[in-house]
Design a protein around this motif. Structure first.
Motif, PDB file in Angstrom:
ATOM      1  N   THR A 164      16.032   1.021  18.042  1.00 12.11           N
ATOM      2  CA  THR A 164      15.151   0.176  17.222  1.00 12.11           C
ATOM      3  C   THR A 164      15.406   0.393  15.725  1.00 12.11           C
ATOM      4  OG1 THR A 164      13.527   0.101  18.984  1.00 12.11           O
ATOM      5  CG2 THR A 164      12.710  -0.403  16.799  1.00 12.11           C
ATOM      6  N   HIS A 165      15.974   1.557  15.395  1.00 11.35           N
ATOM      7  CA  HIS A 165      16.279   1.796  13.973  1.00 11.35           C
ATOM      8  C   HIS A 165      17.320   0.806  13.441  1.00 11.35           C
ATOM      9  CE1 HIS A 165      20.350   3.558  14.340  1.00 11.35           C
ATOM     10  NE2 HIS A 165      19.944   3.802  15.565  1.00 11.35           N
ATOM     11  N   PHE A 166      18.185   0.260  14.321  1.00  8.56           N
ATOM     12  CA  PHE A 166      19.242  -0.662  13.840  1.00  8.56           C
ATOM     13  C   PHE A 166      18.646  -1.875  13.114  1.00  8.56           C
ATOM     14  CE2 PHE A 166      22.326   1.181  17.050  1.00  8.56           C
ATOM     15  CZ  PHE A 166      23.328   1.503  16.148  1.00  8.56           C
ATOM     16  N   PRO A 167      17.796  -2.677  13.776  1.00  7.04           N
ATOM     17  CA  PRO A 167      17.241  -3.821  13.026  1.00  7.04           C
ATOM     18  C   PRO A 167      16.349  -3.403  11.857  1.00  7.04           C
ATOM     19  CG  PRO A 167      16.222  -3.642  15.219  1.00  7.04           C
ATOM     20  CD  PRO A 167      17.374  -2.691  15.194  1.00  7.04           C
ATOM     21  N   VAL A 168      15.595  -2.303  12.020  1.00  8.11           N
ATOM     22  CA  VAL A 168      14.653  -1.914  10.967  1.00  8.11           C
ATOM     23  C   VAL A 168      15.414  -1.439   9.727  1.00  8.11           C
ATOM     24  CG1 VAL A 168      12.814  -0.286  10.349  1.00  8.11           C
ATOM     25  CG2 VAL A 168      12.849  -1.332  12.639  1.00  8.11           C
ATOM     26  N   ARG A 169      16.334  -0.497   9.939  1.00  8.44           N
ATOM     27  CA  ARG A 169      17.046   0.062   8.778  1.00  8.44           C
ATOM     28  C   ARG A 169      17.980  -0.949   8.127  1.00  8.44           C
ATOM     29  NH1 ARG A 169      18.001   6.182  10.890  1.00  8.44           N
ATOM     30  NH2 ARG A 169      16.531   7.139   9.459  1.00  8.44           N
ATOM     31  N   SER A 170      18.627  -1.799   8.956  1.00  8.65           N
ATOM     32  CA  SER A 170      19.554  -2.773   8.359  1.00  8.65           C
ATOM     33  C   SER A 170      18.770  -3.777   7.514  1.00  8.65           C
ATOM     34  CB  SER A 170      20.384  -3.474   9.433  1.00  8.65           C
ATOM     35  OG  SER A 170      19.533  -4.102  10.365  1.00  8.65           O
TER      36      SER A 170
ATOM     37  N   ILE B  36       0.854  -1.200   0.000  1.00  7.53           N
ATOM     38  CA  ILE B  36       0.000   0.000   0.000  1.00  7.53           C
ATOM     39  C   ILE B  36       0.885   1.243   0.000  1.00  7.53           C
ATOM     40  CG2 ILE B  36      -1.773   1.292   1.310  1.00  7.53           C
ATOM     41  CD1 ILE B  36      -2.513  -1.494   2.582  1.00  7.53           C
ATOM     42  N   ASP B  37       0.775   2.056  -1.047  1.00  5.03           N
ATOM     43  CA  ASP B  37       1.491   3.338  -1.107  1.00  5.03           C
ATOM     44  C   ASP B  37       2.951   3.154  -0.641  1.00  5.03           C
ATOM     45  OD1 ASP B  37       1.594   5.941  -1.728  1.00  5.03           O
ATOM     46  OD2 ASP B  37       0.278   6.670  -0.122  1.00  5.03           O
ATOM     47  N   ARG B  38       3.622   2.198  -1.262  1.00  6.99           N
ATOM     48  CA  ARG B  38       4.884   1.695  -0.708  1.00  6.99           C
ATOM     49  C   ARG B  38       5.972   2.759  -0.552  1.00  6.99           C
ATOM     50  NH1 ARG B  38       5.984  -3.278  -3.442  1.00  6.99           N
ATOM     51  NH2 ARG B  38       5.114  -4.455  -1.717  1.00  6.99           N
ATOM     52  N   GLU B  39       6.229   3.533  -1.612  1.00  5.16           N
ATOM     53  CA  GLU B  39       7.356   4.479  -1.547  1.00  5.16           C
ATOM     54  C   GLU B  39       7.140   5.517  -0.457  1.00  5.16           C
ATOM     55  OE1 GLU B  39      10.145   3.658  -2.908  1.00  5.16           O
ATOM     56  OE2 GLU B  39       9.026   1.984  -3.748  1.00  5.16           O
ATOM     57  N   ARG B  40       5.902   6.014  -0.370  1.00  2.00           N
ATOM     58  CA  ARG B  40       5.611   7.027   0.640  1.00  2.00           C
ATOM     59  C   ARG B  40       5.786   6.432   2.054  1.00  2.00           C
ATOM     60  NH1 ARG B  40       0.889   8.227   3.065  1.00  2.00           N
ATOM     61  NH2 ARG B  40       0.948  10.146   4.283  1.00  2.00           N
ATOM     62  N   ASN B  41       5.297   5.245   2.259  1.00  2.00           N
ATOM     63  CA  ASN B  41       5.398   4.618   3.585  1.00  2.00           C
ATOM     64  C   ASN B  41       6.843   4.262   3.933  1.00  2.00           C
ATOM     65  OD1 ASN B  41       2.755   4.702   4.684  1.00  2.00           O
ATOM     66  ND2 ASN B  41       2.117   3.232   3.119  1.00  2.00           N
ATOM     67  N   LEU B  42       7.637   3.897   2.914  1.00  2.00           N
ATOM     68  CA  LEU B  42       9.068   3.640   3.184  1.00  2.00           C
ATOM     69  C   LEU B  42       9.740   4.934   3.645  1.00  2.00           C
ATOM     70  CD1 LEU B  42      10.061   1.209   0.282  1.00  2.00           C
ATOM     71  CD2 LEU B  42      10.179   0.722   2.743  1.00  2.00           C
ATOM     72  N   GLY B  43       9.372   6.053   3.017  1.00  2.00           N
ATOM     73  CA  GLY B  43       9.911   7.353   3.423  1.00  2.00           C
ATOM     74  C   GLY B  43       9.510   7.692   4.852  1.00  2.00           C
ATOM     75  N   LEU B  44       8.260   7.374   5.194  1.00  2.00           N
ATOM     76  CA  LEU B  44       7.782   7.655   6.553  1.00  2.00           C
ATOM     77  C   LEU B  44       8.521   6.796   7.588  1.00  2.00           C
ATOM     78  CD1 LEU B  44       3.917   8.041   6.046  1.00  2.00           C
ATOM     79  CD2 LEU B  44       5.534   9.816   6.762  1.00  2.00           C
ATOM     80  N   ILE B  45       8.817   5.542   7.225  1.00  5.27           N
ATOM     81  CA  ILE B  45       9.566   4.665   8.150  1.00  5.27           C
ATOM     82  C   ILE B  45      10.941   5.288   8.424  1.00  5.27           C
ATOM     83  CG2 ILE B  45      10.728   2.420   8.378  1.00  5.27           C
ATOM     84  CD1 ILE B  45       8.365   1.187   6.841  1.00  5.27           C
ATOM     85  N   ASP B  46      11.552   5.808   7.353  1.00  3.96           N
ATOM     86  CA  ASP B  46      12.870   6.422   7.509  1.00  3.96           C
ATOM     87  C   ASP B  46      12.799   7.623   8.456  1.00  3.96           C
ATOM     88  OD1 ASP B  46      15.553   6.123   6.730  1.00  3.96           O
ATOM     89  OD2 ASP B  46      15.378   8.001   5.582  1.00  3.96           O
ATOM     90  N   GLU B  47      11.790   8.454   8.252  1.00  4.42           N
ATOM     91  CA  GLU B  47      11.616   9.625   9.129  1.00  4.42           C
ATOM     92  C   GLU B  47      11.340   9.193  10.560  1.00  4.42           C
ATOM     93  OE1 GLU B  47       8.717  12.691   8.229  1.00  4.42           O
ATOM     94  OE2 GLU B  47       9.301  12.578   6.115  1.00  4.42           O
ATOM     95  N   LEU B  48      10.510   8.187  10.700  1.00  2.00           N
ATOM     96  CA  LEU B  48      10.162   7.696  12.038  1.00  2.00           C
ATOM     97  C   LEU B  48      11.411   7.168  12.755  1.00  2.00           C
ATOM     98  CD1 LEU B  48       8.012   6.913  14.174  1.00  2.00           C
ATOM     99  CD2 LEU B  48       7.706   4.779  12.928  1.00  2.00           C
ATOM    100  N   CYS B  49      12.269   6.447  12.013  1.00  2.00           N
ATOM    101  CA  CYS B  49      13.520   5.938  12.607  1.00  2.00           C
ATOM    102  C   CYS B  49      14.361   7.102  13.112  1.00  2.00           C
ATOM    103  CB  CYS B  49      14.305   5.103  11.592  1.00  2.00           C
ATOM    104  SG  CYS B  49      13.642   3.447  11.375  1.00  2.00           S
ATOM    105  N   ASP B  50      14.439   8.176  12.321  1.00  2.00           N
ATOM    106  CA  ASP B  50      15.195   9.359  12.759  1.00  2.00           C
ATOM    107  C   ASP B  50      14.600   9.950  14.030  1.00  2.00           C
ATOM    108  OD1 ASP B  50      17.301   9.567  11.080  1.00  2.00           O
ATOM    109  OD2 ASP B  50      16.280  10.823   9.584  1.00  2.00           O
ATOM    110  N   THR B  51      13.284  10.068  14.062  1.00  2.00           N
ATOM    111  CA  THR B  51      12.618  10.648  15.237  1.00  2.00           C
ATOM    112  C   THR B  51      12.872   9.792  16.473  1.00  2.00           C
ATOM    113  OG1 THR B  51      10.896  11.446  13.763  1.00  2.00           O
ATOM    114  CG2 THR B  51      10.380  11.474  16.114  1.00  2.00           C
TER     115      THR B  51
END
Ligand SMILES: Cc1cc2nc3c(=O)[nH]c(=O)nc-3n(C[C@H](O)[C@H](O)[C@H](O)COP(=O)(O)O)c2cc1C
Ligand code: SF4
Length: 511
Positions: A493-499, A465-480
Motif C-alpha cells: 500500500t505504500h506504493f500508491p501512497v508514497r508515489s 491540520i499539523d501537516r508536517e508532523r502528520n506527513l512524517g507519521l504517514i512515512d513511518e506508517l508506510c515503513d511499518t
C-alpha cells in the motif's frame, strides 16, 4: 454461398451491445434472404472498436467497428458481406496498426477462433505444446519453462519454472495445479479475456503443468464476477474431456489430469495465493503464514503449483516453439511478452501484448492515443490498486520488471490506468489506504489497524491540520506496513501512497 461473420461474445463486447448486433445481423440477413453463419469469438482486445464485427473474404477478414444495431442495415446496403467500404470499415483486421504492431505469443488466437471449438483450437497450433510435453521426461519440461525465463504474470514475477521444480522435487501421493483467476486488480482484464476467448490455452497450460510436476488434479479459482468466463471454461473443459485432452488417458498417453472450476468468494485478498488456497478448501479467505510455501505444503497440505492464468496460458507456446524462441523476446531479466491492459481515461483502451522493453509513453500515446477527455495526462497507475502513481515525466520508463522497480514502481499484472490533469492525487492516496482497510483480511495489525490510521492521517494532511508532523507519521506508517505486514496487501500500500506524495506534493497542500 454462405457468408461468415465473426462477432465477439467477450464480456466487454457484450457490454457494448455485441449480442444485440449479432441478433440484428442474423435477422437482417434472413429478411434479405442471405445465408450468413455467425461465429461468436473472443475479443481481439481493441476495446475502442468493440463491438468489432469481422467478415471473411478472399482478402482476409475485414473489420467493421464499433458497430451498433442502427448501423447493421447500412452495412448490408454497403455490401459488407463482401468486405466493401463503409464509414465503419477498417480494412483487413490484421493490418490495423494497433494490432499488427503487437507480438501476440499468448493472445494470438483471441478473436480468431471459436473459443469452445477444440477443432478450431487444434487447427490454430493448439495442443502442440502438450504433445511435445508428453514426449519429454518431467524434469525436461520444467527445464524448458526455466530456460524460457517466464516469470509469474500474477504480480510477484517469481520464475515459473523454479516454482514447478520445487513441486516436482516433492514426493507426495497427491499434488495439485491451481490457477489463480481471481483477477482483482483495478484496470485489468487479460485473464478474463483469455478465459473467455481462448480457454483451451489455459486448459493446455494447466495440463502441461500437471504432467511436469506429477499432479493429477487441477482447479481454476475463478472470480465470481466473471459469469461469462465461467460458462466458457466449463463448456471447454467438458469438450476437452470428451476429446481425451483431459481425463484418464490424455491424448492416448495413459497420463491423467482432471480439471474443474471453482468460483471465488468475491474478496480482493482471495487473489493472494495462500488466501486462495484457504478459500478453495472452503474456508474464509485469510492469508497463511509462510513458510511452508504452497509448492511444498499447499492445497489440502499437498505440494501445489499456484500460477496466474497468463503464466499458465504462456506455457503451450514455450513447449511448442521452444524455450529459446520465447526467451528471444523481451529485455534483461524480463523475458517473453506481457499482455498490458490500457484502461482509465484513455482514448484507445484495450489489450496490448508486446515484448518487455517498450516504454510507458508508447503505450499511453501510441496505443492509447492520450486521454479520452483530451486533457493532458497527469498520472499513470501501473500494477493495480497497490501500484505506484507515475507522473508524465516518467513515461519514458521501459516496461520491464527491473526498470519499474528502479523507479519505485512495479508491473504487477500489467494494468495501466491513465488519469488526466483533473485528478486529485491526495484523494487517490487516501483511496489506497481506504482500499487496504476495506480489503484487509484482518490477520495482521500493521495492515488491519495501520490502513485505518492511514486514512485518518491523510484526512488531517488534506485538512491542513499539523501537516508536517502528520506527513512524517504517514512515512513511518508506510515503513511499518511495508516491513510488518504478512502479505502484499499491507506490504504494498505504500506504493500508491508514497508515489502520490513524492510526485504530486502540491495536491496535499491545498488548504
Ligand atoms: C493482495 C494480493 C492479491 C493478489 N491477487 C492476485 C490475483 O487476483 N491474481 C493472481 O494471479 N495473483 C494475485 N496475487 C499474487 C499471488 O499471491 C501469487 O503470487 C500468484 O498467483 C502466483 O502466480 P504467478 O507466479 O503465475 O504470478 C495477489 C497477491 C496479493 C498480495
Ligand atoms: S497484510 Fe493485510 S491482508 Fe495481508 S495478511 Fe496482513 S491483514 Fe491480511
Amino acid at each position: 454461398m454462405t457468408a461468415v461473420v465473426y462477432i465477439p461474445r467477450d464480456a466487454s463486447a457484450l457490454s457494448l451491445g455485441a449480442e444485440r448486433v449479432a441478433r440484428a445481423v442474423a435477422s437482417e440477413a434472413s429478411a434479405r434472404g442471405l445465408e450468413v453463419r455467425i461465429v461468436r469469438t473472443g475479443s481481439r482486445g481493441l476495446m475502442w472498436l468493440e463491438p468489432l464485427v469481422e467478415v471473411a473474404t478472399p482478402r482476409g477478414r475485414q473489420a467493421y467497428g464499433p458497430v451498433q444495431v442502427q448501423d447493421v442495415a447500412g452495412l448490408f446496403d454497403a455490401g459488407f458481406l463482401e468486405g466493401q467500404v463503409h464509414r465503419l470499415a477498417h480494412g483487413p483486421v490484421e493490418h490495423i496498426e494497433w494490432l499488427s504492431s503487437q507480438q501476440r505469443l499468448t493472445f494470438g488466437r483471441l478473436g480468431v477462433v471459436d473459443p469452445v471449438s477444440v477443432t478450431d483450437y487444434a487447427a490454430h497450433d493448439g495442443y502442440r505444446g502438450l504433445q511435445a510435453a508428453l514426449a519429454m521426461p518431467p524434469a525436461q519440461i520444467v527445464q524448458a519453462v526455466i530456460d524460457s525465463g517466464l516469470r509469474g504474470r500474477g504480480g510477484a514475477a517469481f520464475p515459473t519454472g523454479i516454482k514447478w521444480k520445487t513441486v516436482l522435487d516433492q514426493s507426495a501421493a497427491q499434488k495439485y495445479v491451481t490457477c489463480n483467476a481471481d483477477e482483482g486488480d483495478s484496470g485489468t482484464f487479460a485473464d478474463r479475456m483469455l478465459m473467455e476467448g481462448d480457454p483451451f490455452a489455459l486448459i493446455e497450460g494447466m495440463t502441461i503443468a500437471g504432467i511436469a510436476v506429477g499432479a493429477t488434479r487441477g482447479y481454476i479459482y475463478l472470480r465470481v464476477e466473471y459469469p461469462h468466463a465461467y460458462r466458457v471454461l466449463n463448456e471447454a473443459i467438458a469438450t476437452a474431456y470428451a476429446s481425451h485432452y483431459l481425463g484418464a488417458d490424455i491424448m492416448g498417453s495413459g497420463r491423467r489430469f482432471e480439471l474443474e472450476v471453482r468460483l471465488g468468494a468475491g474478496a480482493y485478498i482471495c487473489g493472494e495465493e495462500t488466501s486462495m488456497l484457504e478459500s478453495l478448501e472452503g474456508r474464509r479467505g485469510e492469508v497463511r503464514v509462510r513458510p511452508p510455501l504452497p509448492a511444498i505444503k499447499g492445497l489440502f497440505g499437498q505440494p501445489t503449483v499456484v500460477n496466474n492464468v497468463i503464466s499458465l496460458a504462456s506455457v503451450p507456446t514455450i513447449l511448442a516453439k521452444g524455450a529459446e524462441y520465447y526467451a528471444s523476446f523481451g529485455s534483461g531479466k524480463s523475458r517473453g511478452t506481457m499482455p498490458l491492459q490500457l484502461a482509465g481515461n484513455v482514448k484507445r483502451g484495450g489489450l496490448v501484448e508486446r515484448a518487455f522493453g517498450l516504454t510507458l509513453r508508447e503505450l499511453v500515446y501510441d496505443y492509447g492515443g492520450g486521454t479520452a477527455s483530451g486533457r493532458p495526462v497527469r498520472a499513470v497507475q501501473v500494477g493495480g490498486p497497490l501500484g505506484a502513481y507515475l507522473p508524465a515525466s516518467q513515461l519514458e520508463t521501459p516496461v520491464d520488471y527491473e526498470a519499474l522497480s528502479g523507479i519505485g514502481a512495479m508491473l504487477g499484472h500489467g494494468g495501466i490506468v491513465v488519469f488526466d490533469d483533473t485528478i486529485d492525487m491526495a484523494g487517490m492516496a487516501r483511496y489506497a489506504m481506504q482500499f487496504c482497510a476495506i480489503e484487509s483480511c484482518g490477520k495482521c495489525t500493521p495492515c488491519r489497524i495501520g490502513s485505518t490510521r492511514g486514512v485518518e492521517l491523510i484526512d488531517r494532511v488534506i485538512a491542513g491540520i499539523d501537516r508536517e508532523r502528520n506527513l512524517g507519521l504517514i512515512d513511518e506508517l508506510c515503513d511499518t506496513m511495508l516491513h510488518g505486514s504478512l502479505c502484499g496487501l499491507g506490504g504494498m500500500t505504500h506504493f500508491p501512497v508514497r508515489s502520490a506524495l513524492r510526485h504530486f506534493p502540491e495536491d496535499f497542500r491545498r488548504s
